[in-house]
Design a protein around this motif. Structure first.
Motif, PDB file in Angstrom:
ATOM      1  N   LEU A   1      17.298 -20.675  -4.407  1.00 57.94           N
ATOM      2  CA  LEU A   1      15.950 -20.112  -4.314  1.00 57.94           C
ATOM      3  C   LEU A   1      15.370 -19.861  -5.696  1.00 57.94           C
ATOM      4  N   ASN A   2      16.191 -19.317  -6.590  1.00 59.08           N
ATOM      5  CA  ASN A   2      15.696 -18.893  -7.896  1.00 59.08           C
ATOM      6  C   ASN A   2      15.596 -20.019  -8.920  1.00 59.08           C
ATOM      7  N   HIS A   3      16.178 -21.154  -8.603  1.00 60.72           N
ATOM      8  CA  HIS A   3      16.162 -22.249  -9.574  1.00 60.72           C
ATOM      9  C   HIS A   3      14.727 -22.665  -9.914  1.00 60.72           C
ATOM     10  N   GLY A   4      14.369 -22.522 -11.169  1.00 61.33           N
ATOM     11  CA  GLY A   4      13.043 -22.907 -11.634  1.00 61.33           C
ATOM     12  C   GLY A   4      11.936 -21.952 -11.250  1.00 61.33           C
ATOM     13  N   ARG A   5      12.266 -20.847 -10.591  1.00 61.45           N
ATOM     14  CA  ARG A   5      11.236 -19.901 -10.155  1.00 61.45           C
ATOM     15  C   ARG A   5      10.813 -19.019 -11.329  1.00 61.45           C
ATOM     16  N   ARG A   6       9.516 -18.906 -11.556  1.00 60.12           N
ATOM     17  CA  ARG A   6       9.021 -18.116 -12.685  1.00 60.12           C
ATOM     18  C   ARG A   6       9.417 -16.647 -12.562  1.00 60.12           C
ATOM     19  N   GLN A   7       9.346 -16.109 -11.374  1.00 59.85           N
ATOM     20  CA  GLN A   7       9.771 -14.734 -11.136  1.00 59.85           C
ATOM     21  C   GLN A   7      10.952 -14.764 -10.158  1.00 59.85           C
ATOM     22  N   PRO A   8      12.183 -14.805 -10.680  1.00 53.21           N
ATOM     23  CA  PRO A   8      13.338 -14.868  -9.790  1.00 53.21           C
ATOM     24  C   PRO A   8      13.509 -13.570  -9.002  1.00 53.21           C
ATOM     25  N   VAL A   9      14.300 -13.651  -7.958  1.00 50.20           N
ATOM     26  CA  VAL A   9      14.510 -12.531  -7.051  1.00 50.20           C
ATOM     27  C   VAL A   9      15.929 -12.000  -7.204  1.00 50.20           C
ATOM     28  N   SER A  10      16.041 -10.719  -7.455  1.00 55.64           N
ATOM     29  CA  SER A  10      17.347 -10.064  -7.444  1.00 55.64           C
ATOM     30  C   SER A  10      17.638  -9.588  -6.029  1.00 55.64           C
ATOM     31  N   TRP A  11      18.920  -9.552  -5.691  1.00 52.88           N
ATOM     32  CA  TRP A  11      19.288  -9.150  -4.340  1.00 52.88           C
ATOM     33  C   TRP A  11      20.467  -8.200  -4.382  1.00 52.88           C
ATOM     34  N   THR A  12      20.533  -7.345  -3.397  1.00 52.98           N
ATOM     35  CA  THR A  12      21.630  -6.391  -3.323  1.00 52.98           C
ATOM     36  C   THR A  12      21.961  -6.115  -1.873  1.00 52.98           C
TER      37      THR A  12
ATOM     38  N   ALA B   1       9.318 -13.762  -1.901  1.00 50.24           N
ATOM     39  CA  ALA B   1       9.372 -14.237  -3.283  1.00 50.24           C
ATOM     40  C   ALA B   1       8.091 -14.971  -3.664  1.00 50.24           C
ATOM     41  N   ASP B   2       7.557 -15.758  -2.760  1.00 49.05           N
ATOM     42  CA  ASP B   2       6.329 -16.505  -3.046  1.00 49.05           C
ATOM     43  C   ASP B   2       5.134 -15.585  -3.276  1.00 49.05           C
ATOM     44  N   ARG B   3       5.263 -14.341  -2.864  1.00 47.18           N
ATOM     45  CA  ARG B   3       4.178 -13.370  -3.052  1.00 47.18           C
ATOM     46  C   ARG B   3       4.501 -12.346  -4.133  1.00 47.18           C
ATOM     47  N   GLY B   4       5.534 -12.644  -4.925  1.00 44.86           N
ATOM     48  CA  GLY B   4       5.816 -11.838  -6.104  1.00 44.86           C
ATOM     49  C   GLY B   4       6.871 -10.764  -5.951  1.00 44.86           C
ATOM     50  N   VAL B   5       7.395 -10.564  -4.734  1.00 44.53           N
ATOM     51  CA  VAL B   5       8.449  -9.557  -4.544  1.00 44.53           C
ATOM     52  C   VAL B   5       9.680  -9.992  -5.331  1.00 44.53           C
TER      53      VAL B   5
ATOM     54  N   ASP C   1       0.828  -1.196   0.000  1.00 45.89           N
ATOM     55  CA  ASP C   1       0.000   0.000   0.000  1.00 45.89           C
ATOM     56  C   ASP C   1       0.868   1.254   0.000  1.00 45.89           C
ATOM     57  N   PHE C   2       1.997   1.201   0.685  1.00 44.70           N
ATOM     58  CA  PHE C   2       2.915   2.335   0.774  1.00 44.70           C
ATOM     59  C   PHE C   2       3.518   2.654  -0.597  1.00 44.70           C
ATOM     60  N   TYR C   3       4.015   1.638  -1.298  1.00 45.50           N
ATOM     61  CA  TYR C   3       4.694   1.859  -2.570  1.00 45.50           C
ATOM     62  C   TYR C   3       3.758   1.798  -3.780  1.00 45.50           C
ATOM     63  N   GLY C   4       2.760   0.969  -3.696  1.00 46.42           N
ATOM     64  CA  GLY C   4       1.991   0.580  -4.868  1.00 46.42           C
ATOM     65  C   GLY C   4       2.538  -0.738  -5.374  1.00 46.42           C
ATOM     66  N   PRO C   5       1.697  -1.733  -5.640  1.00 48.47           N
ATOM     67  CA  PRO C   5       2.175  -3.077  -5.990  1.00 48.47           C
ATOM     68  C   PRO C   5       3.126  -3.112  -7.176  1.00 48.47           C
ATOM     69  N   ARG C   6       2.908  -2.267  -8.180  1.00 46.82           N
ATOM     70  CA  ARG C   6       3.738  -2.342  -9.378  1.00 46.82           C
ATOM     71  C   ARG C   6       5.200  -2.031  -9.113  1.00 46.82           C
TER      72      ARG C   6
ATOM     73  N   ALA D   1       9.720  -4.177 -11.145  1.00 50.29           N
ATOM     74  CA  ALA D   1       9.773  -3.543  -9.825  1.00 50.29           C
ATOM     75  C   ALA D   1      11.048  -2.721  -9.690  1.00 50.29           C
ATOM     76  N   ASP D   2      10.947  -1.581  -9.029  1.00 51.35           N
ATOM     77  CA  ASP D   2      12.125  -0.745  -8.804  1.00 51.35           C
ATOM     78  C   ASP D   2      12.412  -0.523  -7.330  1.00 51.35           C
ATOM     79  N   VAL D   3      11.695  -1.223  -6.461  1.00 51.84           N
ATOM     80  CA  VAL D   3      11.884  -1.088  -5.016  1.00 51.84           C
ATOM     81  C   VAL D   3      12.527  -2.355  -4.471  1.00 51.84           C
ATOM     82  N   HIS D   4      13.543  -2.166  -3.632  1.00 48.60           N
ATOM     83  CA  HIS D   4      14.129  -3.286  -2.903  1.00 48.60           C
ATOM     84  C   HIS D   4      13.467  -3.378  -1.527  1.00 48.60           C
ATOM     85  N   VAL D   5      13.019  -4.546  -1.165  1.00 44.27           N
ATOM     86  CA  VAL D   5      12.406  -4.776   0.146  1.00 44.27           C
ATOM     87  C   VAL D   5      13.497  -5.230   1.113  1.00 44.27           C
ATOM     88  N   ALA D   6      13.565  -4.570   2.271  1.00 52.05           N
ATOM     89  CA  ALA D   6      14.656  -4.816   3.219  1.00 52.05           C
ATOM     90  C   ALA D   6      14.485  -6.130   3.967  1.00 52.05           C
ATOM     91  N   VAL D   7      15.600  -6.844   4.134  1.00 50.20           N
ATOM     92  CA  VAL D   7      15.670  -8.033   4.979  1.00 50.20           C
ATOM     93  C   VAL D   7      17.004  -7.962   5.713  1.00 50.20           C
TER      94      VAL D   7
END
Length: 670
Positions: A302-313, A270-274, A213-218, A225-231
């Motif tokens: 994690l990304n092996h075979g995943r339709r939407q892989p996750v980039s990390w930084t 990742a399972d929710r599209g991030v 809701d803060f960023y907008g899903p897109r 996506a242009d937002v990195h989610v913090a972990v």
């Protein structure tokens, strides 16, 4: 939007309503404290609701807060004070800084906004207020005195949340670490402890909904996506970089979070599209690159075979260094590198700033990562991103030698050609890291409030110090800003050259009849083999109708069909090529005039000369550009000097030559 963890419980009242009025509008970041405090609270059976006021007009704060309080009915209000200011001088200068990003001056005051938030809350509710956050922790006693919360948390809130009932009842509070509580007419602070990262997961669907809701899903979900989610992956830093408060806030002991917990959070997202995550905090390779490679292996799995892989930084240190094969391995794991700004490419300067690397490390990392990333993208047909070379050349310990040595290195490596733009941080945000102001920043330090400079240094307010040695040479902080703005566009990136208007140059430096004569001469001059595409296009247009269409278009400085930017760019290429071709009809005279002003061989080697080479060469002979022009006119003599002098103007324009004795002392150590 106000979102709580458990709607059923929220109707009866949540335990904690988390609020923030300290988000930076120029770079909005969903408060990671909301994620972490919500997770810690849940571990102790507490419920939370969250509300960030970024985007809510101040005139609507009262209405918004009233609604939030009515819905949440909290036992405690927790206010997150993430930072006291932006740390960037361009937000607080009393003039528009040349070269500054497009931010609105005098517009970001999180301390004052938090004070206003507390005032409104006090009028709306008797609910106790607790302050915390990174910014609060840097100046806890001052902020307690000025903002007058009921409680404060310095550093981690783990024990405070574990014993929240005791805190609210003011029962045995002396045993609860990191707590500030009222005592007499002031506050008492319990012992400070530094705690490691959580060994459990932090993200929930409720928190993620809040973040979306803060960023907008897109901006968060999917390949664009242009937002990195913090972990969080680690906490604390053993280094003592003079400009950084992290060791004071998070501790000097470096704690790595349990990687299974890290991956559980990333997998949940990742399972929710991030599609992009940022591993915080500090640099991931403190002491070694082992953690970096371990995460790369886990991300590949994690990304092996995943339709939407996750980039990390995450942030990297340039030391320990990486082999190019290791860089390639990291890129293949969808790693996106990032650095905190390098202070310079000058060892003595880096040593004084106390960063844990030297110039050779920074240079190797910059070049190797850049080249490997470019090759990696070419092989996969990936677009080239806009690249910006950021440097902290305005650090406290910068000197003319620091600046000139760095610029010479950039020139020798031809780094500027690889960056679309550059940004130089030109003043230090001054902090007390536990033992007072660093001596070298205290002399010139000043603080700023919403109404301008303060009479005294006050670290609750934005406080800055320009490099003393540069101010002494240039005369003022403003002059430092002007010089760095010039260096950014001219010596650290290709920004200046991409903005050149060659049709306008033609209009300024040639007459219509004169240019027509030169074009006629050019039509009858044999062309050498190997001319580039633009030169060939000019010759074709000259052959077609004597150049009437070409010259009419260029001298009007309006694009021909097709309309738009591509046409303007094409006209620019044609105009530049035309100048080069006509100058090339008198190579001997042109070469002699350029040699007379210290640019021997320039015309034939111009593609290999950097703007820094040219400017340094001219600065060694001339105090001003006009002096160089006068020497060129003398060398050209009276016999129709127009073409050699056009070559000189081409050189001055193409390399953005500005000569000033005070600048030359800094830029070229001359």
């Amino acid at each position: 939007m106000l979102i709580d963890d458990t709607p059923a419980r929220a109707r009866q009242g949540v335990d904690i309503l988390l609020l923030s009025a300290s988000n930076y509008p120029a770079l909005p970041i969903y408060p990671y404290a909301f994620v972490q405090v919500s997770a810690l609270a849940a571990r102790h059976g507490l419920t939370t609701a969250r509300l960030d006021l970024l985007g809510t007009p101040k005139e609507a704060w009262r209405t918004t807060l009233h609604a939030a309080l009515e819905r949440a009915s909290p036992r405690l209000i927790g206010i997150h004070l993430r930072q006291l200011d932006s740390i960037f001088i361009w937000n607080y200068a009393d003039y528009d800084l040349p070269g500054a990003p497009p931010v609105r001056r005098n517009s970001y005051w999180p301390f004052h906004d938090t004070a206003q938030l507390i005032t409104i809350l006090r009028e709306l509710t008797d609910c106790p207020i607790m302050l915390g956050g990174f910014g609060f922790t840097t100046r806890t006693p001052d902020l307690l005195e000025r903002l007058q919360p009921d409680f404060g948390v310095t550093g981690e809130p783990d024990e405070v949340l574990e014993h929240l009932d005791d805190v609210l009842a003011n029962r045995d509070v002396a045993r609860i670490a990191n707590l500030a509580h009222r005592s007499g007419d002031g506050y008492a602070l319990t012992p400070r402890v530094f705690l490691p990262p959580a060994d459990h997961t932090e993200y929930t669907d409720a928190v993620l909904d809040d973040l979306l809701d803060f960023y907008g899903p897109r901006r968060v979900i999917g390949p664009d996506a242009d937002v990195h989610v913090a972990v969080e992956i680690q906490r604390g830093c053993p280094y003592r970089c003079y400009f950084c408060t992290e060791p004071m806030v998070k501790g000097r002991r470096h704690h790595v979070r349990d990687l299974d917990a890290v991956m559980a959070d990333i997998t949940f997202l990742a399972d929710r599209g991030v599609s992009r995550v940022w591993l915080v905090c500090s640099e991931i390779n403190v002491g070694s690159n082992g953690l970096l490679f371990e995460m790369a292996a886990r991300m590949r799995k994690l990304n092996h075979g995943r339709r939407q892989p996750v980039s990390w930084t995450c942030y990297l240190l340039p030391n320990p260094p990486l082999e190019r094969s290791e860089i390639r391995t990291l890129l293949e794991s969808r790693f996106e590198p990032s650095w905190n700004q390098f202070g310079s490419y000058h060892d003595e300067n880096l040593k004084r700033t106390r960063v844990p690397y030297r110039a050779r490390h920074a240079i190797r990392a910059q070049v190797d990562w850049l080249e490997e990333d470019q090759a990696f993208r070419r092989e996969r047909g990936l677009p080239e991103p806009t690249r910006r070379l950021d440097m902290f050349l305005g650090n406290t310990y910068a000197t003319p030698e620091t600046v000139s040595a760095t610029l010479r290195t950039v020139s020798e490596l031809r780094l500027a050609e690889r960056f679309d733009d550059s940004l130089i941080t030109r003043a230090t945000r001054v902090f007390d890291l536990g033992d007072g102001l660093i001596e070298d920043t205290s002399t010139g330090a000043y603080s700023v409030g919403p109404n301008g400079r303060l009479d005294e240094v006050d670290l609750v307010h934005p406080t800055f110090s320009y490099p003393t040695a540069l101010v002494e040479v240039l005369g003022s902080a403003r002059a430092v800003d002007e010089l760095f703005a010039y260096a950014e566009k001219t010596f650290l990136s290709r920004a200046y050259r991409t903005r050149l208007d060659w049709p306008a140059f033609l209009v300024r430096h040639t007459g219509e009849e004169q240019l027509a004569r030169w074009c006629d001469l050019l039509r009858h001059t044999p062309h050498p083999p190997g001319e580039d595409e633009a030169a060939g296009a000019v010759r074709a247009l000259l052959a077609a109708d004597g150049g009437r269409t070409l010259l009419g278009r260029l001298r009007r400085n309006t694009p021909g069909p097709p309309e738009g930017a591509p046409a303007r760019e094409n006209d620019g290429r044609l105009a530049r090529a035309l100048v080069e071709l006509v100058v090339g009809t008198e190579p001997e005279r042109t070469g002699a005039v350029l040699a007379a002003i210290g640019l021997t061989g320039y015309w034939d080697e111009r593609a290999a000369r950097t703007a820094y080479d040219v400017c340094a060469g001219l600065a060694a002979r001339f105090a001003t550009v006009e002096a160089a022009r006068e020497a060129a006119r003398t060398a050209a003599g009276p016999d129709d000097p127009a073409l050699p002098l056009l070559a000189v103007e081409y050189c001055l324009y193409d390399n953005n030559v500005l000569l000033r004795p005070d600048w030359s002392r800094v830029l070229f150590d001359a």
